[in-house]
Design an enzyme around this catalytic site. Structure first.
Site, PDB file in Angstrom:
ATOM      1  N   TYR A   1      -2.003  -0.266  10.616  1.00 34.61           N
ATOM      2  CA  TYR A   1      -2.435  -1.160   9.366  1.00 34.61           C
ATOM      3  C   TYR A   1      -1.253  -0.874   8.390  1.00 34.61           C
ATOM      4  CZ  TYR A   1      -3.492  -1.206   4.420  1.00 34.61           C
ATOM      5  OH  TYR A   1      -3.680  -1.722   3.066  1.00 34.61           O
TER       6      TYR A   1
ATOM      7  N   LYS B   1       1.909  -3.286   6.655  1.00 36.40           N
ATOM      8  CA  LYS B   1       2.636  -3.391   5.241  1.00 36.40           C
ATOM      9  C   LYS B   1       4.100  -2.992   5.048  1.00 36.40           C
ATOM     10  CE  LYS B   1      -1.571  -4.338   3.333  1.00 36.40           C
ATOM     11  NZ  LYS B   1      -1.638  -5.917   2.815  1.00 36.40           N
TER      12      LYS B   1
ATOM     13  N   SER C   1       0.876  -1.107   0.031  1.00 36.89           N
ATOM     14  CA  SER C   1       0.103   0.011   0.000  1.00 36.89           C
ATOM     15  C   SER C   1       0.910   1.201  -0.033  1.00 36.89           C
ATOM     16  CB  SER C   1      -0.805  -0.253   1.234  1.00 36.89           C
ATOM     17  OG  SER C   1      -1.452   1.049   1.549  1.00 36.89           O
TER      18      SER C   1
HETATM   19  C1  WQD Z   1      -9.285   9.774   0.995  1.00 36.22           C
HETATM   20  C2  WQD Z   1      -9.441  11.073   1.105  1.00 36.22           C
HETATM   21  C3  WQD Z   1      -9.956  11.605   3.430  1.00 36.22           C
HETATM   22  C4  WQD Z   1     -13.926   9.795   3.659  1.00 36.22           C
HETATM   23  C5  WQD Z   1      -6.866   4.359   2.665  1.00 36.22           C
HETATM   24  C6  WQD Z   1      -5.735   3.472   3.306  1.00 36.22           C
HETATM   25  C7  WQD Z   1      -4.841   3.002   2.141  1.00 36.22           C
HETATM   26  C8  WQD Z   1      -5.865   2.350   1.378  1.00 36.22           C
HETATM   27  C9  WQD Z   1      -6.842   3.083   0.696  1.00 36.22           C
HETATM   28  C10 WQD Z   1      -5.863  -0.007   1.658  1.00 36.22           C
HETATM   29  C11 WQD Z   1      -8.902  11.555   2.399  1.00 36.22           C
HETATM   30  C12 WQD Z   1     -11.244  11.953   2.572  1.00 36.22           C
HETATM   31  C13 WQD Z   1     -12.645  10.320   3.158  1.00 36.22           C
HETATM   32  C14 WQD Z   1     -14.882  10.773   3.944  1.00 36.22           C
HETATM   33  C15 WQD Z   1     -13.545  12.358   3.361  1.00 36.22           C
HETATM   34  N1  WQD Z   1      -6.386   1.156   2.091  1.00 36.22           N
HETATM   35  N2  WQD Z   1     -12.534  11.442   2.948  1.00 36.22           N
HETATM   36  N3  WQD Z   1     -14.673  12.205   3.858  1.00 36.22           N
HETATM   37  O1  WQD Z   1      -6.898   7.308   3.878  1.00 36.22           O
HETATM   38  O2  WQD Z   1      -6.367   7.819   1.388  1.00 36.22           O
HETATM   39  O3  WQD Z   1      -6.272   5.500   2.191  1.00 36.22           O
HETATM   40  O4  WQD Z   1      -7.474   3.792   1.881  1.00 36.22           O
HETATM   41  O5  WQD Z   1      -5.221  -0.455   1.036  1.00 36.22           O
HETATM   42  O6  WQD Z   1      -4.133   2.183   2.655  1.00 36.22           O
HETATM   43  O7  WQD Z   1      -4.888   4.519   4.027  1.00 36.22           O
HETATM   44  O8  WQD Z   1      -8.490   6.577   1.734  1.00 36.22           O
HETATM   45  O9  WQD Z   1     -10.835   6.975   0.770  1.00 36.22           O
HETATM   46  O10 WQD Z   1     -10.476   6.857   3.461  1.00 36.22           O
HETATM   47  O11 WQD Z   1      -9.762   8.838   2.149  1.00 36.22           O
HETATM   48  O12 WQD Z   1     -13.230  13.744   3.168  1.00 36.22           O
HETATM   49  O13 WQD Z   1     -16.169  10.314   4.310  1.00 36.22           O
HETATM   50  O14 WQD Z   1     -11.021  11.137   1.240  1.00 36.22           O
HETATM   51  O15 WQD Z   1      -9.810  12.597   4.371  1.00 36.22           O
HETATM   52  O16 WQD Z   1      -8.578  12.788   2.304  1.00 36.22           O
HETATM   53  P1  WQD Z   1      -7.226   7.021   2.342  1.00 36.22           P
HETATM   54  P2  WQD Z   1      -9.810   7.360   2.033  1.00 36.22           P
END
Ligand code: WQD
Length: 339
Positions: A151, A155, A126
């Site tokens: 998490y 990785k 990741s």
């Molecule tokens: C993306 C952006 C949030 C939800 C994670 C893991 C990564 C991978 C993918 C497994 C951020 C913003 C989100 C919401 C928002 N997982 N957001 N409102 O955290 O980048 O990555 O998932 O492999 O390892 O770390 O993904 O989609 O949660 O967030 O504003 O209701 O969307 O703050 O900026 P993230 P995400």
């Protein structure tokens, strides 16, 4: 046909990768204990490919039952290891469960690869291994920063376990694929992102809000140092990600690898802000999204996106789908699943 073992085969990325493997002529078996996926996903795979995939409902932390799968399936040419707990938020509150499950299952599957002479191994890593990267876009040589969650640390540890293992186990060649933000669904809308646990990733939160499963959603922060104040991510369509796994398997099977263990970034190589992602959704679906701007979410990195040159140069892999196709396919899947 050459047989491939996919662990976590009824999960989001695992199921889409199985479709791509079958479409490329491989026979596939799966190990999945359905802890965060639905057995019905196998029906979706069969409807798309015409092939019934055999799944072994085995916990990879049980090495005896894992070994039994290899005894029953000799001559596996490759293993693609997806099975892991993957909630960033949950891992903060349950670190020992995450270290035990993710590392124990990896050690067991590597042990079996070694004992049963499986020559090719692909690991689901990741972009979270980079932490808050100091340089953007990140390349495979960008040094790890402090993991932002247990998490992410599993990785980082997983990659190091594989590195040390392949140094002494010459018979197994490995690739660690660093995914950026997987999203979207197969164009048939017969499979998609369907975790048992409540979705926390941006794209399913958007589609669940649009269909009314959630009354509204929050944009976590609009005061970051980015072009519109919201966080930047590299959203990659799950079918492009699936194709990257098949490309890796062919690369390893052709013994083109330049080291016993190689790392590849798998992102589209472009950054999209949260607000731009929401705008893309509204544009392709004609749906107005009900969202509010809220406080920052702990653990979020401000911006991360990939330099994907190495995967294009060595694997010949090029992503074909953009954020609008991600939103179009994610919405089609949500409409199929309903609210
Ligand atoms: C993306 C952006 C949030 C939800 C994670 C893991 C990564 C991978 C993918 C497994 C951020 C913003 C989100 C919401 C928002 N997982 N957001 N409102 O955290 O980048 O990555 O998932 O492999 O390892 O770390 O993904 O989609 O949660 O967030 O504003 O209701 O969307 O703050 O900026 P993230 P995400």
């Amino acid at each position: 046909m050459q047989k491939v073992l996919v662990t976590g085969g009824t999960g989001y990325i695992g199921s889409h990768t199985i479709v791509d493997l079958i479409n490329n002529g491989f026979e596939v078996i799966s190990i999945d204990n359905f802890s965060n996926s639905d057995e019905k996903t196998l029906d979706g795979i069969q409807k798309i490919t015409g092939r019934q995939v055999r799944n072994y409902q085995v916990d990879l932390c049980d090495i005896d039952r894992t070994r039994a799968v290899f005894v029953e399936n000799p001559n596996i040419v490759g293993i693609i290891h997806f099975a892991a707990l993957k909630s960033v938020e949950e891992s903060v509150f349950q670190p020992l469960r995450y270290f035990h499950n993710n590392n124990e299952s990896l050690i067991n599957i590597l042990t079996c690869a070694n004992e049963f002479g499986v020559p090719n191994f692909i690991f689901s890593s990741s972009c979270s291994v980079y932490g808050n990267a100091k340089e953007l876009p990140v390349t495979e040589a960008t040094p790890f920063q402090e993991a932002e969650s247990p998490y992410a640390r599993t990785k980082q540890m997983g990659e190091k376990i594989i590195e040390d293992f392949t140094k002494v186990t010459k018979e197994v060649r490995a690739i660690c694929l660093r995914y950026f933000n997987p999203a979207g669904a197969h164009q048939s809308a017969l499979i998609g992102e369907s975790p048992r646990t409540k979705a926390s990733n941006l794209v399913p939160v958007i589609t669940e809000t649009a269909i009314g499963k959630r009354t509204s959603m929050t944009v976590f922060g609009s005061d970051y140092d980015t072009r519109d104040g919201s966080c930047v991510r590299d959203y990659i369509h799950v079918m492009d990600l699936a194709a990257a796994h098949t490309a890796c398997l062919r690369y390893l099977m052709a013994e083109k690898n330049t080291a016993p263990n190689e790392i590849f970034n798998v992102g589209i190589g472009d950054g999209v802000t949260v607000l731009e992602a929401i705008n893309a959704f509204e544009k392709v679906t004609g749906q107005k999204l009900n969202y509010t701007i809220g406080p920052r979410r702990a653990g979020d990195v401000v911006s991360i996106y990939a330099n994907r040159d190495k995967a294009e140069r060595l694997l010949g892999w090029i992503p074909m789908r953009d954020i609008e196709e991600i939103m179009r396919s994610a919405w089609a899947w949500q409409c199929k699943v309903g609210s």
